[in-house]
Design a protein around this motif. Structure first.
Motif, PDB file in Angstrom:
ATOM      1  N   GLU A  62       0.836  -1.210   0.000  1.00 32.46           N
ATOM      2  CA  GLU A  62       0.000   0.000   0.000  1.00 32.46           C
ATOM      3  C   GLU A  62       0.871   1.261   0.000  1.00 32.46           C
ATOM      4  N   VAL A  63       0.477   2.238  -0.782  1.00 28.43           N
ATOM      5  CA  VAL A  63       1.181   3.522  -0.775  1.00 28.43           C
ATOM      6  C   VAL A  63       1.043   4.179   0.593  1.00 28.43           C
ATOM      7  N   PHE A  64      -0.170   4.125   1.166  1.00 26.46           N
ATOM      8  CA  PHE A  64      -0.386   4.554   2.548  1.00 26.46           C
ATOM      9  C   PHE A  64      -0.874   3.334   3.324  1.00 26.46           C
ATOM     10  N   HIS A  65      -0.086   2.895   4.299  1.00 31.92           N
ATOM     11  CA  HIS A  65      -0.406   1.665   5.010  1.00 31.92           C
ATOM     12  C   HIS A  65      -0.857   1.909   6.445  1.00 31.92           C
ATOM     13  N   GLY A  66      -1.193   3.154   6.762  1.00 28.78           N
ATOM     14  CA  GLY A  66      -1.631   3.463   8.112  1.00 28.78           C
ATOM     15  C   GLY A  66      -3.131   3.302   8.294  1.00 28.78           C
ATOM     16  N   ASP A  67      -3.595   3.610   9.500  1.00 25.59           N
ATOM     17  CA  ASP A  67      -5.013   3.569   9.831  1.00 25.59           C
ATOM     18  C   ASP A  67      -5.670   4.825   9.260  1.00 25.59           C
ATOM     19  N   PHE A  68      -6.710   4.648   8.441  1.00 28.16           N
ATOM     20  CA  PHE A  68      -7.372   5.809   7.815  1.00 28.16           C
ATOM     21  C   PHE A  68      -7.888   6.773   8.872  1.00 28.16           C
ATOM     22  N   GLU A  69      -8.332   6.259  10.002  1.00 30.15           N
ATOM     23  CA  GLU A  69      -8.870   7.110  11.073  1.00 30.15           C
ATOM     24  C   GLU A  69      -7.805   8.011  11.684  1.00 30.15           C
TER      25      GLU A  69
ATOM     26  N   LEU B 267     -16.688   9.302   3.487  1.00 33.27           N
ATOM     27  CA  LEU B 267     -15.468   9.058   2.701  1.00 33.27           C
ATOM     28  C   LEU B 267     -15.194   7.571   2.441  1.00 33.27           C
ATOM     29  N   VAL B 268     -16.255   6.772   2.418  1.00 33.62           N
ATOM     30  CA  VAL B 268     -16.055   5.343   2.201  1.00 33.62           C
ATOM     31  C   VAL B 268     -15.396   5.074   0.854  1.00 33.62           C
ATOM     32  N   ASP B 269     -15.879   5.717  -0.199  1.00 34.95           N
ATOM     33  CA  ASP B 269     -15.315   5.494  -1.543  1.00 34.95           C
ATOM     34  C   ASP B 269     -13.888   6.008  -1.633  1.00 34.95           C
TER      35      ASP B 269
ATOM     36  N   GLU C 187      -6.833   3.010  -0.229  1.00 30.97           N
ATOM     37  CA  GLU C 187      -6.298   1.718   0.179  1.00 30.97           C
ATOM     38  C   GLU C 187      -5.967   0.824  -1.008  1.00 30.97           C
ATOM     39  N   ASN C 188      -6.596   1.083  -2.155  1.00 35.41           N
ATOM     40  CA  ASN C 188      -6.335   0.288  -3.364  1.00 35.41           C
ATOM     41  C   ASN C 188      -5.095   0.743  -4.127  1.00 35.41           C
TER      42      ASN C 188
ATOM     43  N   LEU D 101      -1.359  14.296  -2.662  1.00 34.00           N
ATOM     44  CA  LEU D 101      -2.066  14.236  -1.385  1.00 34.00           C
ATOM     45  C   LEU D 101      -1.087  14.567  -0.263  1.00 34.00           C
ATOM     46  N   LYS D 102      -1.551  15.370   0.677  1.00 32.81           N
ATOM     47  CA  LYS D 102      -0.786  15.633   1.881  1.00 32.81           C
ATOM     48  C   LYS D 102      -1.651  15.221   3.059  1.00 32.81           C
ATOM     49  N   LEU D 103      -1.225  14.187   3.757  1.00 32.36           N
ATOM     50  CA  LEU D 103      -1.999  13.646   4.860  1.00 32.36           C
ATOM     51  C   LEU D 103      -1.413  14.131   6.184  1.00 32.36           C
ATOM     52  N   TYR D 104      -2.248  14.772   6.987  1.00 29.48           N
ATOM     53  CA  TYR D 104      -1.842  15.210   8.323  1.00 29.48           C
ATOM     54  C   TYR D 104      -2.335  14.139   9.307  1.00 29.48           C
TER      55      TYR D 104
END
Length: 471
Positions: free
Chosen positions: A346-353, A389-391, A397-398, A417-420
């Motif tokens: 996964e490019v981002f493998h953390g918890d979405f929450e 934000l389910v979709d 995650e895909n 994307l910049k994720l805080y």
């Protein structure tokens, strides 16, 4: 004259009748010696036995005990003590359910030419046990123990003694690795190590506990992929041995004088007192040297079907004298030990929450998605409008690696994307997705090229962003 003939005739009838009566009486007496009752016919303590041998088909195996069990024909053969004791346990209390006393015709029970002959000795006595036919009607085996009787036993000795020498070797044991691994070291075609570390500052995912030590960096790995590799070691089939007394010449013959790959697993276990102690397990892996040379001569173009190629490979546990042959699939699984084999796909493998804010740059426009967290629930907003934000989460995650790469981007950036994150060690993660070709996009994370991912998955992500900001 007629009268005397008649008398002779009657005397003959009487004689025949008497003989028949006697025969019937004898038969009845014989039948009376066939008893249907359960009885213990042998009681031989395991520890009292000092010699055991048996003949079955082409197998003729003999062992003697001198503190430990020894194979008569080769004292260097590593005998599995537990398996010998399993054989002897049958005679600790052998029960017969049907007894034919003073049997006359051993042939009708298959005991004139027994299928198996078992001999065992103690200091006081020797025993010969003959195994005859199997009674399908009774589901039991006819046996003789040399006392003139024939017995039917429910616990069929052939279930134990229909073995070959290779079934009795003391194979090397592989420990079960759960959460007790502290380090994995690779040497050979791979040369690096993995450490186990909980609550590490080198990752933004609480699930990451394994880290590759490379070029002075501690890089998070996919826990599931590492554990899967360890399970493949644990479940490796070590039964097909090619030698049990490996010499230097044989080590060279099987490519294990210089293994292609040496895997050392450091782990903890408990001793008998329940105290935690450290231990290591070493596995040496190699392909048949001649086969390997031939394969190296084949060009990559001609070797496109290498996944289907039959491989002859061997392993050795530590400095054990036993060398085992393994399957082509097992060889490939064990050799798949590169850093890329354990990285997160996964490019981002953390918890979405854990994402508390999200900045999106798409087609020259910037968008910001914010959130509020109450208890365990986080609610996301765009321009004060609550979002589902389910979709988007599914699309994020895909974004998984189809392959890993360190190539730098040369084409257009598709989306950024910049994720805080709600994480002290990793407050931000930057993800840039570039066009690569018609099939793939190039993922760059925190300025470093990571992987090629399917372009269709990037398009899905872009469409979910459009659905949010254009409504």
């Amino acid at each position: 004259m007629k009268r005397s003939k008649k008398i002779y005739f009657l005397l003959c009838i009487l004689a025949v009748t008497s003989i028949a009566t006697y025969a019937v009486k004898q038969l009845e007496e014989h039948k009376e010696k066939i008893k249907n009752r359960e009885e213990i016919i042998l009681e031989i303590p395991i520890d009292s036995v000092n010699a055991l041998s048996w003949q079955y088909e082409s197998e003729n195996l003999a062992f003697h005990k001198d503190e430990e069990w020894i194979y008569d024909e080769d004292e260097s053969f590593p005998v599995d003590e537990e398996k010998i004791n399993e054989l002897l346990a049958l005679f600790e209390e052998l029960k017969a359910s049907f007894i034919i006393e003073e049997a006359r015709d051993y042939g009708q029970y298959g005991l004139d030419d027994p299928i198996c002959t078992i001999n065992l000795s103690t200091d006081e006595k020797s025993y010969e046990i003959l195994l005859g036919d199997y009674s399908i009607m009774d589901s039991q085996r006819y046996i003789s123990i040399g006392d003139g009787n024939v017995y039917l036993v429910k616990d069929d000795p052939m279930d134990y003694f229909a073995v070959v020498l290779s079934d009795l070797i003391d194979n090397d044991e592989i420990p079960t690795f759960n959460d007790n691994v502290t380090k994995i070291q690779f040497k050979g075609v791979e040369d690096y190590h993995i450490i186990y570390e909980e609550d590490s500052a080198n990752t933004y995912s609480d699930n990451d506990v394994y880290f590759a030590q490379r070029n002075g960096k501690s890089l998070p790995l996919d826990t599931h992929r590492v554990n899967s590799y360890l399970r493949k070691i644990t479940h490796l089939d070590l039964t097909d041995y090619v030698t049990y007394k490996a010499s230097e010449e044989e080590l060279r013959k099987y490519g294990l004088d210089e293994p292609e790959l040496m895997v050392t697993v450091a782990y903890t276990t408990e001793n008998e007192e329940g105290k935690e102690i450290s231990d290591t397990f070493v596995l040496n892996i190699s392909r048949d040297p001649e086969e390997k040379k031939a394969a190296e001569k084949i060009s990559k173009k001609d070797n496109d079907n290498s996944e289907e190629e039959k491989i002859t490979a061997y392993v050795r546990v530590g400095n054990s004298k036993i060398i085992y042959k393994i399957s082509s699939d097992d060889y490939r699984d064990l050799m798949a030990a590169s850093y890329d084999s354990f990285r997160h796909l996964e490019v981002f493998h953390g918890d979405f929450e854990s994402i508390q804010q999200l900045d999106v740059s798409l087609e020259g426009t910037n968008y910001t998605i914010t959130s509020e967290k109450k208890g365990d629930k986080r609610t996301y907003y765009y321009k004060e409008e609550e979002l589902e934000l389910v979709d988007f989460q599914r699309a994020l995650e895909n974004l998984k690696a189809d392959s890993f790469t360190n190539q730098r981007p040369t084409q257009k950036k598709e989306i950024s994307l910049k994720l805080y994150l709600d994480n002290e060690n990793y407050p931000e993660v930057h993800i840039d997705l570039y066009r690569y070709d018609g099939t793939y996009c190039l993922a760059v994370v925190d300025g470093e090229p990571i992987s090629l991912i399917k372009r269709s998955n990037v398009v899905d992500l872009i469409e979910t962003v459009h659905a949010i900001v254009l409504n």
